[in-house]
Design a protein around this motif. Structure first.
Motif, PDB file in Angstrom:
ATOM      1  N   HIS A   1      11.487 -31.771 -62.302  1.00 20.60           N
ATOM      2  CA  HIS A   1      10.533 -32.752 -61.770  1.00 20.60           C
ATOM      3  C   HIS A   1      10.849 -32.887 -60.289  1.00 20.60           C
ATOM      4  O   HIS A   1      11.949 -33.268 -59.910  1.00 20.60           O
TER       5      HIS A   1
ATOM      6  N   ARG B   1       3.334 -34.547 -56.981  1.00 20.93           N
ATOM      7  CA  ARG B   1       4.275 -34.432 -58.086  1.00 20.93           C
ATOM      8  C   ARG B   1       4.177 -33.050 -58.730  1.00 20.93           C
ATOM      9  O   ARG B   1       3.084 -32.503 -58.860  1.00 20.93           O
TER      10      ARG B   1
ATOM     11  N   ASP C   1       9.136 -34.307 -56.544  1.00 20.43           N
ATOM     12  CA  ASP C   1       8.109 -35.050 -55.815  1.00 20.43           C
ATOM     13  C   ASP C   1       8.237 -34.725 -54.330  1.00 20.43           C
ATOM     14  O   ASP C   1       9.334 -34.437 -53.848  1.00 20.43           O
TER      15      ASP C   1
END
Length: 118
Positions: free
Chosen positions: A67, A47, A69
């Motif tokens: 963000h 992450r 991942d």
């Protein structure tokens, strides 16, 4: 073919570069790279986040700008508050579109993008 390690390096560099673009000295850009804890629990996931934190006069500033991942070898864009689009930056550095999932788009709409569906 690119490796997940190369993807990690690209993501870290791009988020670090974007963190330098904060225009207000009262706002702090925080980089969160969670590779060890998540990697130990699930070696196929990592992450990355860029968060803005601070105060502008009496107004609280807090938000996740980016963000990302890595899940099962694909880059998932979970949040993108940039104008250019982090997926476009990833393509510019050589990540193939079939390895990028726009998690910010509803699953049924992803088939209409140039990127992976999941």
């Amino acid at each position: 073919m690119a490796t997940v390690d190369e993807y990690r390096q690209h993501i870290q560099r791009l988020l670090s570069e974007h963190a330098t673009l904060v225009w207000d000295s009262r706002i702090r850009a925080e980089l969160i790279f969670d590779q060890e804890r998540v990697g130990a629990a699930s070696p196929k996931e990592t992450r990355y986040q860029l968060v803005y934190v601070g105060w502008r006069d009496s107004q609280r500033v807090y938000g996740v700008v980016l963000h990302i991942d890595i899940i099962d070898g694909k880059i998932w864009v979970q949040q993108d508050g940039t104008e250019v689009g982090i997926a476009n930056k990833l393509v510019e550095v050589g990540v193939p579109k079939h390895d990028i999932v726009l998690g910010i788009d509803p699953p049924k709409m992803r088939q209409y993008t140039e990127f992976a569906v999941g």
